[in-house]
Design an enzyme around this catalytic site. Structure first.
Site, PDB file in Angstrom:
ATOM      1  N   ARG A   1      11.626  -4.819   6.016  1.00  0.00           N
ATOM      2  CA  ARG A   1      11.020  -3.547   5.539  1.00  0.00           C
ATOM      3  C   ARG A   1      11.967  -2.385   6.252  1.00  0.00           C
ATOM      4  O   ARG A   1      12.099  -2.632   7.528  1.00  0.00           O
ATOM      5  CB  ARG A   1       9.754  -3.223   5.852  1.00  0.00           C
ATOM      6  CG  ARG A   1       9.262  -1.707   5.804  1.00  0.00           C
ATOM      7  CD  ARG A   1       7.721  -1.524   5.624  1.00  0.00           C
ATOM      8  NE  ARG A   1       6.717  -2.264   6.697  1.00  0.00           N
ATOM      9  CZ  ARG A   1       5.644  -2.048   6.362  1.00  0.00           C
ATOM     10  NH1 ARG A   1       4.863  -1.628   5.367  1.00  0.00           N
ATOM     11  NH2 ARG A   1       4.880  -2.572   7.826  1.00  0.00           N
TER      12      ARG A   1
ATOM     13  N   LYS B   1       1.023  -1.135   0.016  1.00  0.00           N
ATOM     14  CA  LYS B   1       0.000  -0.066  -0.128  1.00  0.00           C
ATOM     15  C   LYS B   1       1.041   1.401   0.177  1.00  0.00           C
ATOM     16  O   LYS B   1       0.702   2.362  -0.898  1.00  0.00           O
ATOM     17  CB  LYS B   1      -0.905  -0.092   1.079  1.00  0.00           C
ATOM     18  CG  LYS B   1      -1.661  -1.057   1.276  1.00  0.00           C
ATOM     19  CD  LYS B   1      -2.608  -1.147   2.643  1.00  0.00           C
ATOM     20  CE  LYS B   1      -2.061  -1.380   3.931  1.00  0.00           C
ATOM     21  NZ  LYS B   1      -1.369  -2.517   4.056  1.00  0.00           N
TER      22      LYS B   1
ATOM     23  N   ARG C   1      10.670  -0.439  11.720  1.00  0.00           N
ATOM     24  CA  ARG C   1       9.422  -0.485  12.835  1.00  0.00           C
ATOM     25  C   ARG C   1       9.379  -1.347  13.845  1.00  0.00           C
ATOM     26  O   ARG C   1       9.806  -2.499  13.575  1.00  0.00           O
ATOM     27  CB  ARG C   1       8.007  -0.551  11.910  1.00  0.00           C
ATOM     28  CG  ARG C   1       7.823   0.705  11.125  1.00  0.00           C
ATOM     29  CD  ARG C   1       6.637   0.814  10.233  1.00  0.00           C
ATOM     30  NE  ARG C   1       5.452  -0.093  10.721  1.00  0.00           N
ATOM     31  CZ  ARG C   1       4.359  -0.301  10.188  1.00  0.00           C
ATOM     32  NH1 ARG C   1       4.177   0.068   8.696  1.00  0.00           N
ATOM     33  NH2 ARG C   1       3.203  -1.157  10.657  1.00  0.00           N
TER      34      ARG C   1
ATOM     35  N   ARG D   1      -0.890  -9.296  13.611  1.00  0.00           N
ATOM     36  CA  ARG D   1      -1.553  -8.062  12.604  1.00  0.00           C
ATOM     37  C   ARG D   1      -2.252  -8.785  11.506  1.00  0.00           C
ATOM     38  O   ARG D   1      -3.150  -8.395  10.944  1.00  0.00           O
ATOM     39  CB  ARG D   1      -0.554  -7.310  12.114  1.00  0.00           C
ATOM     40  CG  ARG D   1      -0.076  -6.404  13.216  1.00  0.00           C
ATOM     41  CD  ARG D   1       1.549  -6.085  13.014  1.00  0.00           C
ATOM     42  NE  ARG D   1       1.509  -5.103  11.533  1.00  0.00           N
ATOM     43  CZ  ARG D   1       2.743  -4.709  11.152  1.00  0.00           C
ATOM     44  NH1 ARG D   1       3.949  -5.501  11.634  1.00  0.00           N
ATOM     45  NH2 ARG D   1       3.010  -4.029  10.023  1.00  0.00           N
TER      46      ARG D   1
ATOM     47  N   ARG E   1     -10.136  -0.057   8.357  1.00  0.00           N
ATOM     48  CA  ARG E   1      -9.632  -1.279   8.736  1.00  0.00           C
ATOM     49  C   ARG E   1     -10.788  -2.302   9.491  1.00  0.00           C
ATOM     50  O   ARG E   1     -10.482  -3.387   9.931  1.00  0.00           O
ATOM     51  CB  ARG E   1      -8.318  -1.284   9.899  1.00  0.00           C
ATOM     52  CG  ARG E   1      -7.062  -1.704   9.008  1.00  0.00           C
ATOM     53  CD  ARG E   1      -6.134  -1.402  10.254  1.00  0.00           C
ATOM     54  NE  ARG E   1      -4.715  -1.839   9.958  1.00  0.00           N
ATOM     55  CZ  ARG E   1      -3.838  -1.268   9.458  1.00  0.00           C
ATOM     56  NH1 ARG E   1      -4.047  -0.069   8.793  1.00  0.00           N
ATOM     57  NH2 ARG E   1      -2.628  -1.826   9.148  1.00  0.00           N
TER      58      ARG E   1
END
Ligand code: ADP
Ligand code: ADP
Ligand code: ADP
Length: 214
Positions: free
Chosen positions: A128, A13, A161, A172, A89
């Site tokens: 990431r 995204k 993160r 998640r 969400r």
């Protein structure tokens, strides 16, 4: 354009949103980035949110809806349109967004779902790297920065993160399947949904998004 990007953590995204902003001149509202900026500022909301985010849970609908409403109504960059990334969400978030947009006579035009199987997401998430101030993301292997651990644009340091670990990702993904995936059915009903195979390369995903928006 007025659209939402839906997809599990690591679907791409944040990677695709800047392409949409460049092409359509809309604002990009990423609720995860907005929450992380509250954390960085050390606000009460940030402190509350950090506990939930690090455990892979979801911040309350009320907080998130107010956050998005405030931006959509008051951020001049959103007057031309918006790309929502990470919101809605949950079904209540989707319903409240819809009610607000209909009231403003600016209904949602597209809901694009980036589809990736869970097993591909572990490598994407654990590799990431992000540039905190802009939200730009890189990947240790798939999309490394030009200089080690530095943002290509500003040269500032990249960080990992605190919720981008295998354990939090599991939670998640659970939250995604239970609470977020039902909004796909919600958007299919109103005929604004498109599903994209987001396991392909970023350039191919972008081409498929453009085809879907046409
Ligand atoms: P999201 O915003 O949906 O959580 P990101 O756009 O931040 O996902 O992408 C997650 C990670 O996967 C990042 O490190 C990014 O560089 C990488 N990535 C994004 N799209 C792809 C892709 N199509 N193929 C491989 N890796 C990707
Ligand atoms: P990802 O890029 O992995 O999809 P985000 O950056 O969008 O993750 O979100 C990070 C975290 O922020 C989520 O795991 C959740 O705790 C919180 N969050 C972000 N957006 C929302 C939302 N719309 N509703 C509830 N919690 C949210
Ligand atoms: P190939 O060797 O098949 O031509 P690439 O070298 O372009 O593929 O990419 C290798 C891997 O890195 C793929 O999984 C691809 O999805 C990913 N990748 C390439 N560019 C990016 C990017 N900008 N962001 C995230 N992932 C990327």
């Amino acid at each position: 354009i007025r659209m939402v990007l839906i997809g599990p953590p690591g679907a791409g995204k944040g990677t695709q949103a800047p392409n949409l902003v460049n092409k359509f001149g809309a604002c990009h509202l990423a609720t995860g980035d907005m929450l992380r900026s509250q954390i960085a500022k050390g606000t009460d909301l940030g402190k509350e949110a950090k506990k939930i985010m690090d455990q892979g849970g979801l911040v309350s609908d009320e907080i998130m809806v107010n956050m998005i409403k405030d931006e959509l109504l008051n951020n001049p960059a959103c007057k031309k349109g918006f790309i929502l990334d990470g919101f809605p969400r949950t079904i209540p978030q989707a319903e409240k967004l819809n009610a607000m947009l209909i009231e403003q006579n600016t209904p949602l035009q597209n809901a694009v779902e980036l589809k990736v199987d869970d097993d591909l997401l572990v490598a994407r998430i654990t590799g990431r790297l992000i540039h905190q101030a802009s939200g730009r993301s890189y990947h240790k292997l798939f999309n490394p920065p030009k200089e080690d651990m530095k943002d290509d644009v500003t040269g500032e340091p990249l960080i990992q993160r605190s919720d981008d670990n295998a354990e939090a990702l599991k939670k998640r993904l659970g939250a995604y399947h239970q609470q977020t995936e039902p909004i796909v059915e919600y958007y299919k009903k109103s005929d604004i949904w498109s599903g994209i195979d987001a396991s392909k390369k970023p350039t191919e995903v972008w081409e498929d998004i453009l085809i879907a928006l046409n």
